[in-house]
Design a protein around this motif. Sequence first.
Motif, mmCIF file in Angstrom:
data_model
loop_
_atom_site.group_PDB
_atom_site.id
_atom_site.type_symbol
_atom_site.label_atom_id
_atom_site.label_comp_id
_atom_site.label_asym_id
_atom_site.label_seq_id
_atom_site.Cartn_x
_atom_site.Cartn_y
_atom_site.Cartn_z
ATOM 1 N N UNK A 122 40.904 47.432 57.115
ATOM 2 C CA UNK A 122 40.717 46.728 55.847
ATOM 3 C C UNK A 122 40.167 47.667 54.771
ATOM 4 N N UNK A 123 39.104 48.377 55.103
ATOM 5 C CA UNK A 123 38.447 49.232 54.115
ATOM 6 C C UNK A 123 39.278 50.453 53.744
ATOM 7 N N UNK A 124 40.197 50.877 54.601
ATOM 8 C CA UNK A 124 41.049 52.026 54.281
ATOM 9 C C UNK A 124 41.924 51.731 53.070
ATOM 10 N N UNK A 125 42.226 50.463 52.816
ATOM 11 C CA UNK A 125 43.054 50.089 51.681
ATOM 12 C C UNK A 125 42.287 49.796 50.407
ATOM 13 N N UNK A 126 40.968 49.891 50.460
ATOM 14 C CA UNK A 126 40.139 49.609 49.284
ATOM 15 C C UNK A 126 39.919 50.916 48.522
ATOM 16 N N UNK A 127 40.360 50.976 47.261
ATOM 17 C CA UNK A 127 40.174 52.226 46.512
ATOM 18 C C UNK A 127 38.707 52.479 46.166
ATOM 19 N N UNK A 128 38.344 53.737 46.121
ATOM 20 C CA UNK A 128 37.002 54.152 45.711
ATOM 21 C C UNK A 128 37.169 55.035 44.490
#
Length: 57
Positions: free
Chosen positions: A27-33
């Motif tokens: 899930x978090x791999x797809x969240x941009x930073x």
Amino acid sequence: MIPRFAELFLRSGFAASFADKGCMSGYFAGVPVWLVTAEFSGLLGAGVALQQALDHG
């Protein structure tokens, strides 16, 4: 964040650490930073939100 720490932040591995969350990694791999450097970004965002609300109201 203080702008003078931008380079440190970019080298820190924060994005990789943010995404490395065990069973939630997918899930978090797809969240941009992003590192936001615009001055008064909160006010700019609030202005856009207000304009959109007025346009759709």
